[in-house]
Design an enzyme around this catalytic site. Structure first.
Site, mmCIF file in Angstrom:
data_model
loop_
_atom_site.group_PDB
_atom_site.id
_atom_site.type_symbol
_atom_site.label_atom_id
_atom_site.label_comp_id
_atom_site.label_asym_id
_atom_site.label_seq_id
_atom_site.Cartn_x
_atom_site.Cartn_y
_atom_site.Cartn_z
ATOM 1 N N ASP A 41 -3.094 -1.203 10.393
ATOM 2 C CA ASP A 41 -3.416 -1.062 9.028
ATOM 3 C C ASP A 41 -3.741 -2.688 8.303
ATOM 4 O O ASP A 41 -3.746 -2.820 7.088
ATOM 5 C CB ASP A 41 -2.448 -0.383 7.986
ATOM 6 C CG ASP A 41 -0.930 -0.741 8.500
ATOM 7 O OD1 ASP A 41 -1.001 -1.837 8.894
ATOM 8 O OD2 ASP A 41 -0.273 0.032 7.757
ATOM 9 N N LYS A 80 0.733 -1.177 0.070
ATOM 10 C CA LYS A 80 -0.026 -0.103 -0.046
ATOM 11 C C LYS A 80 0.825 1.374 0.152
ATOM 12 O O LYS A 80 2.139 1.216 0.338
ATOM 13 C CB LYS A 80 -0.917 0.075 1.112
ATOM 14 C CG LYS A 80 -0.221 -0.139 2.498
ATOM 15 C CD LYS A 80 0.011 1.277 3.365
ATOM 16 C CE LYS A 80 0.772 1.210 4.513
ATOM 17 N NZ LYS A 80 1.490 2.469 4.897
HETATM 18 O O1 C5P Z 1 -0.625 -1.175 14.830
HETATM 19 P P1 C5P Z 1 0.951 -1.471 14.916
HETATM 20 O O2 C5P Z 1 1.394 -2.506 15.399
HETATM 21 O O3 C5P Z 1 1.224 -1.563 13.295
HETATM 22 O O4 C5P Z 1 1.650 -0.122 15.345
HETATM 23 C C1 C5P Z 1 3.235 -0.171 15.412
HETATM 24 C C2 C5P Z 1 3.406 1.149 16.127
HETATM 25 O O5 C5P Z 1 3.393 2.230 15.560
HETATM 26 C C3 C5P Z 1 2.412 1.049 17.471
HETATM 27 O O6 C5P Z 1 3.195 0.188 18.581
HETATM 28 C C4 C5P Z 1 2.650 2.424 17.754
HETATM 29 O O7 C5P Z 1 3.758 2.838 18.539
HETATM 30 C C5 C5P Z 1 2.727 3.192 16.458
HETATM 31 N N1 C5P Z 1 1.357 3.476 15.980
HETATM 32 C C6 C5P Z 1 0.910 4.847 16.510
HETATM 33 N N2 C5P Z 1 -0.459 5.079 16.148
HETATM 34 C C7 C5P Z 1 -1.064 4.526 15.068
HETATM 35 C C8 C5P Z 1 -0.547 3.357 14.724
HETATM 36 C C9 C5P Z 1 0.829 2.947 15.117
HETATM 37 O O8 C5P Z 1 1.344 5.225 17.497
HETATM 38 N N3 C5P Z 1 -2.357 4.739 14.757
#
Ligand code: C5P
Length: 302
Positions: A143, A17
């Site tokens: 995502d 993406k």
């Molecule tokens: O959700 P995911 O595991 O992909 O996110 C990785 C990291 O990115 C999270 O632990 C967080 O630190 C940061 N993040 C965030 N806000 C979001 C998505 C991700 O702060 N909306």
């Protein structure tokens, strides 16, 4: 996401993406950021193959030996989540052909996780509904649910969605026309968590209304002017080479150039596939011998 059966195997193609717009609105009590982002899937795919394993274990192999295939891999985590959900020790022998650069802001790991949920639901004949799979997807990463939007009959020209919440609330859009991109992935990755830790909150968040309108109208020129990514400045402070590649792309005259997600990939939004080819060729002047960036010419897709 494209799924097909080959004999007893289930094969899934998982797209990358690109974020055309990403604003971080506020930091929430759970540590995540409230986002508004416009994402499109593009024609760069990982391929996953799932095969029943009667021993009842979850096994993953990959054509890239540097990639972890242990329990931390999102494909294994998706399999474990499904096994827990149905309370059965179902086994899988999975293989991953990895083409999407990792830690690159292209959502490769998330797309693989979505593909694993869909592929294993079919392989193991679990019969879980789409909404149930999307709820599991949100547990695996912010995502991951985006990659289920592909099933929307509303988006004819590719998988494009406006995502909010921490990224997991997905509203499919219809693109006015397909979009052509050049992706430049430097030979280093960036940690999403670290980039988010380094962002500086905007006094006034940028509105995504115009970028949405431009995407739906298929107005590439306007879309190029409206590209926005709140994570870009933080990523460029962490790795200034990201800014150099973005500037090189911009100097080649596409409709716009920006970083995707939390980087390290930067992209050019082009007016046509011919322009994308010209921009990609224009980068040759900057490519050193050895570990240079990976360059892909892609189009919005499912
Ligand atoms: O959700 P995911 O595991 O992909 O996110 C990785 C990291 O990115 C999270 O632990 C967080 O630190 C940061 N993040 C965030 N806000 C979001 C998505 C991700 O702060 N909306």
């Amino acid at each position: 996401m494209i799924l097909r059966r080959r004999g007893a195997d289930v094969l899934v193609r998982a797209p990358a993406k690109v974020n055309l717009f990403l604003e971080a609105l506020r930091r929430r009590a759970d540590g995540y950021h409230e986002l508004a982002t416009l994402m499109t899937a593009v024609s760069l795919y990982d391929t996953l193959r799932f095969r029943d394993d009667p021993s009842g274990s979850v096994r993953l192999r990959c054509d890239r030996p540097d990639l972890s295939t242990g329990p931390d891999n999102l494909i294994c985590r998706a399999a474990e989540l499904l096994r827990r959900r149905v309370g059965r020790d179902l086994g899988v022998d999975a293989f991953l052909w990895k083409r999407i650069p990792t830690a690159a802001g292209l959502g490769g790991g998330s797309s693989d996780a979505a593909a694993a949920l869909v592929g294993l639901n079919v392989l193991w004949r679990l019969g879980l509904g789409r909404d149930e799979l999307i709820a599991l997807a949100a547990e695996l990463g912010s995502d991951v649910p985006f990659f289920f939007g592909a099933c929307s009959p509303r988006s004819r020209l590719g998988l494009v969605s406006w995502c909010t919440g921490r990224g997991e609330m997905v509203e499919p859009l219809t693109l006015g026309r397909p979009l052509d991109f050049v992706l430049v992935s430097p030979p280093f990755g960036l940690s999403t968590a670290e980039v988010f830790r380094n962002i500086v909150a905007a006094p006034e968040p940028v509105s995504g209304a115009e970028v949405r309108r431009a995407a739906e109208a298929g107005d590439v020129e306007e879309l190029g002017r409206r590209l926005h990514n709140r994570l870009q400045a933080a990523a460029e402070r962490l790795r200034p080479e990201t800014a150099e590649w973005r500037e090189r792309l911009a100097a080649l005259g596409p409709a716009g150039a920006m970083m995707t997600g939390s980087g390290s990939t930067v992209f050019a939004l082009c007016r046509s596939s011919e322009e994308a080819l010209r921009v990609a060729r224009g980068l040759n002047a900057f490519r050193e011998k050895g570990a240079g960036p990976r360059v892909h010419i892609v189009r919005s897709c499912f």
